[in-house]
Design a protein around this motif. Structure first.
Motif, short mmCIF file in Angstrom:
data_model
loop_
_atom_site.label_atom_id
_atom_site.label_comp_id
_atom_site.label_asym_id
_atom_site.label_seq_id
_atom_site.Cartn_x
_atom_site.Cartn_y
_atom_site.Cartn_z
N ALA A 240 25.73 39.98 44.08
CA ALA A 240 26.92 39.20 44.44
C ALA A 240 28.13 40.15 44.49
CB ALA A 240 27.16 38.09 43.42
N HIS A 241 28.41 40.69 45.65
CA HIS A 241 29.48 41.69 45.78
C HIS A 241 30.81 40.96 45.95
CE1 HIS A 241 26.58 44.94 46.00
NE2 HIS A 241 25.87 44.18 46.80
N ALA A 242 31.38 40.54 44.82
CA ALA A 242 32.61 39.76 44.82
C ALA A 242 33.77 40.60 44.29
CB ALA A 242 32.43 38.51 43.96
N LYS A 243 34.96 40.06 44.45
CA LYS A 243 36.13 40.69 43.85
C LYS A 243 36.40 40.11 42.47
CE LYS A 243 38.50 41.81 48.21
NZ LYS A 243 39.72 41.58 49.03
N GLY B 52 32.13 41.63 39.74
CA GLY B 52 33.50 41.46 40.25
C GLY B 52 34.20 42.80 40.30
N SER B 53 34.54 43.26 41.49
CA SER B 53 35.14 44.60 41.62
C SER B 53 36.55 44.67 41.05
CB SER B 53 35.14 45.03 43.09
OG SER B 53 35.92 44.14 43.87
N GLU B 54 37.22 43.50 40.92
CA GLU B 54 38.60 43.51 40.41
C GLU B 54 38.73 42.84 39.05
OE1 GLU B 54 41.33 41.99 43.29
OE2 GLU B 54 40.62 43.31 44.89
N SER B 55 37.95 41.79 38.81
CA SER B 55 38.06 41.11 37.51
C SER B 55 36.81 40.30 37.21
CB SER B 55 39.29 40.18 37.48
OG SER B 55 39.06 39.04 38.30
N ALA B 56 36.60 40.04 35.93
CA ALA B 56 35.53 39.15 35.47
C ALA B 56 36.08 38.37 34.29
CB ALA B 56 34.29 39.94 35.06
#
Length: 652
Positions: free
Chosen positions: A547-550, A596-600
């Protein structure tokens, strides 16, 4: 032990934690090979999962048009292609076909005729599967005790009659077949092989990929992220073995991650928990593993992920809906959001909460392995639907025939099938031929000891023959509806599409005949690709890496969900087994944190109705009554504790 399978002249190992650019390095290697004159047809890229295969294809195409012709596949599909070769089918006597989960239930019933206790059979099957996945069966003397040898011989006999493979056997059998037949190996050799996420592959898959490489081998790995994403029994020591077999290998260590400081600290906490739970300071003695662990901890110690604590599950679902609505309102696309759900119930409720907020979503929980209780016809409708469709496409499928005749019978007609299979071995006939002969001449029933089971099998075969005649020329929706009707007649239930099957038919079209529809259903059942589109994706933790999400929301972070309830019950689980469960979950949730590439962000509730807590196996700290309703107080998951840097005490 497996032989040294390194024949490549150039070996490169690229290692690093999540989001350090390992796949980017792999793509750059592919481009360099093309620029230096290699033909795209001479390159083969192995992805760890079908989802990763799709992502790699897209990234190669986006990087350079010349890379779009490179073949990308999984090792499992590659192994199936080898096993499907005529010479290999002749040598093994089996088709290139993998048993499904419910078909393995029938295999377990057939093994019980051996006379061994069911629990003992189950534990030995786990031992066999792990041994096969790690190529222990390359050694003819790998089984020491007589009971092991006897049960394994029975297993091999039944699988040959089924004409199918257990999942760990695919890579192992393909590897051993290539080692035994140099001519076949020459046919499948590839000049340049690139392997992404080497640590997610089983040892058999790793050695198969190594074996088919001629000149260049490029491998990416993350020794701290071993988890069961696609292959059973992923082998984290594969990178160390590779360096032992190829000491001349070039090693690239990537130490800078693109993740936020809070996410990197969460990864470090999970890494520490996994090591503590495994009772070791670091997995293996490789300097690569120590460097990767050190890189994970080189972050701001004060930065932690955000945690949203809700009162009840309903509040948690609403909070996740509000989280998604806020992000989409700020300009974030729904496809840039992911939610990691602990179970199907949470996934459905989260999807409903997102719908209330007007945020589109798709769930990976909607399709997957078909379960149900094969002993009861009304509880195995989905499995019967799949089996009937399989037999409509291939009436000689021995494994599907075995399943079809056993559905709805408490002992699955295992005693009769023990006689039938022994007769197959003695006569050289296939199981399909034996069943066809029995159905064509019912007087043959008198030759069997278990007459009532023979009567039932004849009845099931007659029903199957009528269904096959009706389904063979149908297409699309008409085919699906007719299969539903025959499944209803088989199970004695109202005609309705079984819920688990709906997700398996997501890519069905009106042009599908029985062959194409059966292929799609079985492919989606083995491992359905994540649904694509402009929507929030809801996934289980082990599939979060795809899941390539932000931004990612990690839901249901309470003890009992992660880790499982059995982990805390010393009447069922020993401290050593509980530690293995905790270590596995810690590694599994690394993918969720890094998705999450920016936050989790962590979401959980602290209260649940007592009946719901018991139904979903949530760990209860205490019970209390409020307004006449009994509630359970829940505790934060120790996996979440590790993410947030809290102190954790483990039983020793």
């Amino acid at each position: 032990m497996a032989p040294n399978t390194i024949s490549a002249n150039t070996v490169t190992l690229c290692t690093g934690i999540e989001k350090t650019g390992k796949t980017t390095e792999l793509i750059a290697c592919a481009r360099r090979l093309i620029e230096h004159g290699a033909d795209a047809r001479d390159l083969l890229v192995f992805a760890a999962t079908p989802d990763a295969e799709t992502e790699l294809c897209n990234r190669l195409r986006a990087r350079d048009k010349s890379l779009s012709e490179i073949r990308v596949t999984t090792v499992r599909d590659f192994a199936l292609g080898i096993l499907n070769m005529p010479e290999i089918e002749t040598a093994t006597g089996r088709q290139a076909r993998m048993l499904t989960r419910f078909e393995e239930s029938f295999l377990a019933e057939d093994l019980r005729t051996h006379g061994m206790a069911p629990k003992r059979i189950g534990s030995m099957m786990g031992f066999f599967r792990k041994g096969i996945s790690e190529l222990a069966d390359c050694d003819p003397s790998w089984l020491v005790r007589r009971e092991e040898r006897d049960l394994y011989a029975l297993l091999a006999s039944r699988l040959k009659i089924y004409g199918a493979y257990l999942e760990p056997e695919l890579s192992s059998t393909a590897f051993q077949a290539l080692c035994a037949d140099g001519d076949v190996l020459d046919k499948v050799h590839v000049r340049h092989v690139l392997i992404d996420d080497f640590h997610l592959l089983s040892r058999a898959s790793q050695h198969l990929a190594r074996l088919v490489t001629r000149e260049t081998l490029f491998v990416t790995t993350n020794p701290e992220s071993e988890c069961e994403a696609f292959d059973s029994y992923p082998y984290a020591r594969g990178a160390a073995e590779l360096l032992e077999d190829a000491p001349q290998a070039r090693v690239i260590v990537l130490g800078t991650s693109r993740l936020s400081a809070s996410q990197q600290n969460a990864l470090a906490g999970l890494c520490e928990l996994a090591h503590r739970a495994s009772r070791i300071a670091a997995r293996g003695n490789s300097a690569l593993e120590r460097n990767a662990a050190a890189a994970a901890k080189d972050t701001e110690a004060t930065a932690h992920m955000h945690e949203s604590v809700c009162h009840k599950p309903e509040d948690e679902f609403t909070a996740i809906g509000a989280w998604a609505a806020k992000l989409t309102a700020s300009g974030c696309a729904p496809e840039d959001l992911a939610v990691v759900a602990p179970n199907g119930t949470w996934a459905r409720n989260i999807q409903a909460a997102l719908a209330r907020e007007g945020v589109p979503s798709k769930s990976a929980w909607a399709s997957g392995p078909v379960g149900g209780d094969i002993r009861y016809a009304d509880l195995s409708q989905a499995a019967q639907f799949v089996t009937l469709l399989t037999l409509a496409a291939n009436s000689k499928d021995g494994c599907a025939l075995r399943a079809w005749c056993g559905f709805g019978e408490y002992l699955t007609c295992r005693s009769l099938f023990a006689e039938l299979m022994d007769a197959c071995e003695n006569s050289g006939k296939t199981l399909a031929t034996m069943l066809e002969d029995l159905a064509a001449d019912p007087t043959r029933k008198d030759a069997f000891t278990y007459r009532s089971e023979a009567d039932r099998v004849v009845s099931r075969m007659e029903l199957l023959n009528r269904a096959q005649a009706d389904l063979k020329d149908r297409r699309g929706r008409d085919l699906i509806e007719a299969t539903v009707r025959w499944t209803a007649e088989s199970s004695g239930t109202p005609a309705a599409l079984p819920q688990p099957v709906a997700g398996l038919l997501a890519d069905a079209t009106d042009e599908d005949d029985v062959h194409s529809l059966a292929t799609k259903v079985r492919r989606n059942m083995d491992f359905a690709r994540l649904p694509l589109g402009n929507a929030v994706i809801i996934v289980p933790a082990h599939r979060a890496c795809a899941a390539h999400a932000k931004h990612t929301a990690i839901a249901g972070m309470v003890n009992g969900f992660a880790p499982a309830h059995a982990c805390f019950d010393r009447t069922k689980t020993s401290p050593q087994k509980a530690a293995r469960i905790i270590a596995a979950d810690a590694r599994r949730y690394r993918a969720a944190v890094a998705s999450g590439s920016e936050s989790a962000e962590i979401f959980r509730c602290d209260t649940m109705r007592a009946t719901d807590a018991q139904m979903h196996n949530a760990l209860t700290e205490r019970y209390f009554i409020k307004h006449g309703v009994r509630y359970a107080r829940l505790s934060r998951s120790i996996i979440a504790d590790a993410m947030l840097g809290a102190s954790i005490e483990l039983d020793s």
